[in-house]
Motif scaffolding. Structure first.
Motif, short mmCIF file in Angstrom:
data_model
loop_
_atom_site.label_atom_id
_atom_site.label_comp_id
_atom_site.label_asym_id
_atom_site.label_seq_id
_atom_site.Cartn_x
_atom_site.Cartn_y
_atom_site.Cartn_z
N VAL A 18 0.84 -1.20 0.00
CA VAL A 18 0.00 0.00 0.00
C VAL A 18 0.87 1.26 0.00
N ALA A 19 1.99 1.21 0.72
CA ALA A 19 2.90 2.36 0.73
C ALA A 19 3.40 2.66 -0.68
N GLU A 20 3.77 1.62 -1.42
CA GLU A 20 4.23 1.81 -2.80
C GLU A 20 3.14 2.44 -3.66
N LEU A 21 1.91 1.98 -3.52
CA LEU A 21 0.80 2.53 -4.30
C LEU A 21 0.55 3.99 -3.95
N LEU A 22 0.61 4.32 -2.67
CA LEU A 22 0.41 5.71 -2.26
C LEU A 22 1.54 6.60 -2.76
N GLY A 23 2.76 6.10 -2.69
CA GLY A 23 3.90 6.85 -3.18
C GLY A 23 3.75 7.20 -4.66
N ARG A 24 3.31 6.22 -5.44
CA ARG A 24 3.09 6.47 -6.87
C ARG A 24 1.95 7.48 -7.08
#
Length: 166
Positions: A18-24
């Motif tokens: 989820v962190a990766e998705l939010l970062g993108r």
């Protein structure tokens, strides 16, 4: 400047994904304290537990949390046990914290047999249940928002967090 959001929760909650998705979505850097520990020591977390013990790992984890909160203004995912230390919880005061809540059956499915997860040695299901029982009230105590992840895709969870933190 504090992180845009800090994700907390147990193993299997989807913090890193989820962190990766939010970062993108937000065009922000992503940081994960477990990855910081691995990079800083050159050792896998499971090796640190076996070779140096859980107390040593928790010391490294507390240092990683302190450093990440001081340096990082993007999306930050904390290791599952990072909020167990009072000093780490205190550092989260005033920072947007989202607890990714996961139930026992979803956590067990996501974690599998616990390969590389030193706290799960033995009966995986009973260990995860014990960790959830012990840690859920602490996750809730530091959270600004709670997002349920059971039966949801990481994209759905990330979309809810984006709505909450507009």
């Amino acid at each position: 400047m504090p992180p845009r959001v800090v994700l907390v929760g147990p193993m299997g909650a989807g913090k890193t994904t989820v962190a990766e998705l939010l970062g993108r979505a937000w065009d922000l850097p992503v940081r994960d304290t477990d990855a910081d520990i691995v990079a800083g020591t050159g050792r896998e977390i499971s090796d640190i537990f076996v070779e140096s013990g859980e107390d040593h790992f928790r010391d490294l984890e507390a240092d990683a949390v302190t450093t990440a909160l001081a340096e990082h203004d993007g999306v930050l995912a904390l290791g599952g046990g990072a909020v167990m230390r009072a000093e780490s919880r205190e550092l989260l005061t005033g920072v947007p914290v989202v607890f990714l809540r996961v139930g026992l059956s979803d956590a067990v499915k996501r974690v599998g047999l616990g390969a590389g997860r030193p706290l799960l040695l033995g009966n995986v299901r009973s260990r995860i249940k014990a960790l959830l029982d012990e840690r859920t009230p602490i996750y809730e105590s530091v959270a600004t928002h709670v997002v349920d992840t059971d039966g949801r895709t990481p994209d759905e969870v990330a979309a809810e967090i984006q709505e909450l933190l507009r």
